[in-house]
Motif scaffolding. Structure first.
Motif, PDB file in Angstrom:
ATOM      1  N   UNK A 291       0.898  -1.251   0.006  1.00 38.00           N
ATOM      2  CA  UNK A 291       0.094   0.177  -0.046  1.00 38.00           C
ATOM      3  C   UNK A 291       0.925   1.235   0.049  1.00 38.00           C
ATOM      4  N   UNK A 292       0.673   2.294  -0.546  1.00 42.50           N
ATOM      5  CA  UNK A 292       1.384   3.298  -0.645  1.00 42.50           C
ATOM      6  C   UNK A 292       0.433   4.689  -0.870  1.00 42.50           C
ATOM      7  N   UNK A 293       1.074   5.935  -0.216  1.00 39.60           N
ATOM      8  CA  UNK A 293       0.677   7.243  -0.237  1.00 39.60           C
ATOM      9  C   UNK A 293       1.655   8.009  -1.125  1.00 39.60           C
ATOM     10  N   UNK A 294       0.942   8.751  -2.025  1.00 40.26           N
ATOM     11  CA  UNK A 294       1.467   9.435  -2.954  1.00 40.26           C
ATOM     12  C   UNK A 294       2.064  10.586  -2.179  1.00 40.26           C
ATOM     13  N   UNK A 295       1.164  11.205  -1.187  1.00 41.99           N
ATOM     14  CA  UNK A 295       1.631  12.105  -0.310  1.00 41.99           C
ATOM     15  C   UNK A 295       1.905  11.814   0.815  1.00 41.99           C
ATOM     16  N   UNK A 296       3.161  11.837   1.583  1.00 41.65           N
ATOM     17  CA  UNK A 296       3.522  11.320   2.693  1.00 41.65           C
ATOM     18  C   UNK A 296       2.757  11.942   4.104  1.00 41.65           C
ATOM     19  N   UNK A 297       2.275  10.854   4.895  1.00 36.26           N
ATOM     20  CA  UNK A 297       1.916  11.322   6.236  1.00 36.26           C
ATOM     21  C   UNK A 297       2.855  11.466   7.126  1.00 36.26           C
ATOM     22  N   UNK A 298       3.941  10.682   6.962  1.00 38.72           N
ATOM     23  CA  UNK A 298       5.153  10.589   7.924  1.00 38.72           C
ATOM     24  C   UNK A 298       4.628   9.552   8.814  1.00 38.72           C
ATOM     25  N   UNK A 299       4.705   8.347   8.490  1.00 37.94           N
ATOM     26  CA  UNK A 299       4.197   7.337   9.527  1.00 37.94           C
ATOM     27  C   UNK A 299       4.916   6.947  10.625  1.00 37.94           C
ATOM     28  N   UNK A 300       4.318   6.717  11.785  1.00 37.52           N
ATOM     29  CA  UNK A 300       4.820   6.023  12.947  1.00 37.52           C
ATOM     30  C   UNK A 300       3.961   5.102  13.774  1.00 37.52           C
TER      31      UNK A 300
END
Length: 381
Positions: A291-300
């Motif tokens: 799964x990919x986000x084209x705009x980064x949420x900056x995951x943690x």
């Protein structure tokens, strides 16, 4: 022991923290959320682990402190016996996890940034120590793993800790800002590693018997994975990782596979220029993201919801967003992501860690100088 513990509200008053807020209500697609601020005044908290039998939880703070929050909501002084950390940039004391056999051995695992002899470069290390009977110290702490070589000047350390059903330890490792190293099998940058609980390399690791490679490696081509969790239905490890500008992704890492970074990416450099090594979004010989986000949420942080308390949340995956300042709810159909919702988006909180608590609530840590431990629930119909 009591002198080391204060009720959370009294701690706040004595140390100048704000008092924990009463339960609040927010709306979501699945109904009203209940939100409580349990503890404030944590300095950039990073990881959370629940002790068994109502004994509370352990919380790591990035500057190098490990705290015990007891079952009555009292926060301890920093535990003794915690290793010195490289507390620069993104480095410091990072994740915390309990031994699968904690009831017998009381071992607590910590991941942290560790400097080289010069103090200028660092890498991720993992060690373990026995939690004292009064929960106020780690005894006999010993390092079981070191990321080599040490290449970071303060970025991209990883570093989540997850035990699988066989008791093997997975450690996510950032590429330390050294993109090419993620593809080099003689280095531990940009890798997922798999170890026995004492740090030994499993004989069935994919590169354990190959000359010129690091036997610890399970998969490679990762950029900076700051979330990992075991799928409670399949038993497979899932992880997510930061892309550059764009291209944050979820992967289900398989043995020996290459997950692409920096050859394959959906993102660009922070300068908006292309990644020099990138050949496209999909590259032969590498695995596309699950799964990919084209705009980064900056995951943690990452937690599957499998409890009975809130049935509407079952088979959902919850992920913290730092830049996105939200809790991301992903609805799953098997392994497929079929829907996304952003929760707490108006709060302005950088969500660092997400855990399902033993009571069926979700617990969140906010990455701030005045960091918080939150408890999130869902009002039943």
């Amino acid at each position: 022991m009591l002198k080391h513990l204060l009720p959370a509200g009294l701690c706040c008053l004595l140390l100048g923290w704000s008092l924990p807020a009463p339960a609040q209500v927010e709306n979501s697609e699945l109904g009203e959320l209940t939100l409580e601020v349990l503890v404030g005044g944590l300095e950039h908290p990073w990881g959370l682990a629940f002790l068994p039998d109502g004994q509370g939880s352990l919380i790591s703070e990035r500057p190098g402190r490990l705290r015990w929050l007891d079952g009555q909501g009292r926060l301890s002084a920093p535990l003794r016996g915690v290793p010195a950390v490289f507390a620069q940039g993104q480095g410091g004391l990072l994740d915390v996890a309990l031994s699968p056999d904690f009831a017998r051995d009381r071992l607590v695992y910590l991941s942290y940034a560790e400097s080289d002899a010069s103090g200028e470069r660092a890498g991720t290390a993992v060690g373990r120590g026995r939690l004292s009977d009064d929960q106020l110290a780690l005894e006999g702490f010993a390092v079981i793993f070191r990321q080599q070589p040490k290449l970071s000047t303060g970025i991209h350390f990883g570093s989540r800790l997850v035990f699988d059903r066989q008791g093997l330890l997975f450690i996510t490792l950032g590429e330390n800002g050294q993109r090419a190293a993620a593809q080099q099998l003689d280095k531990l940058q940009g890798k997922l590693v798999r170890l026995h609980a004492d740090g030994r390399i499993p004989a069935d690791n994919p590169f354990a018997a190959r000359a010129g490679t690091r036997g610890e490696i399970w998969s490679y081509g990762h950029r900076n994975a700051q979330g990992a969790a075991l799928n409670p239905w399949s038993g497979q490890l899932w992880l997510h990782e930061h892309g550059p500008r764009g291209g944050d992704e979820i992967n289900i890492p398989l043995a020996g596979r290459n997950y692409g970074w920096p050859l394959a990416t959906h993102g660009v450099n922070y300068s908006f220029l292309p990644i020099p090594e990138a050949r496209g979004e999909r590259v032969a010989g590498t695995e596309p993201p699950h799964h990919v986000w084209e705009k980064s949420p900056a995951l943690s942080g990452m937690a599957f919801y499998s409890a009975e308390r809130f049935p509407a949340w079952r088979h959902n995956l919850f992920i913290g967003a730092l830049a996105g300042q939200a809790l991301i709810r992903l609805q799953l159909d098997g392994d497929r992501v079929v829907h996304e919702e952003r929760l707490l988006a108006e709060r302005g909180w950088r969500i660092r860690d997400v855990r399902q608590g033993p009571d069926g609530y979700l617990y969140l840590l906010t990455d701030e100088a005045d960091g918080k431990l939150l408890r999130l629930g869902l009002r039943q119909p």
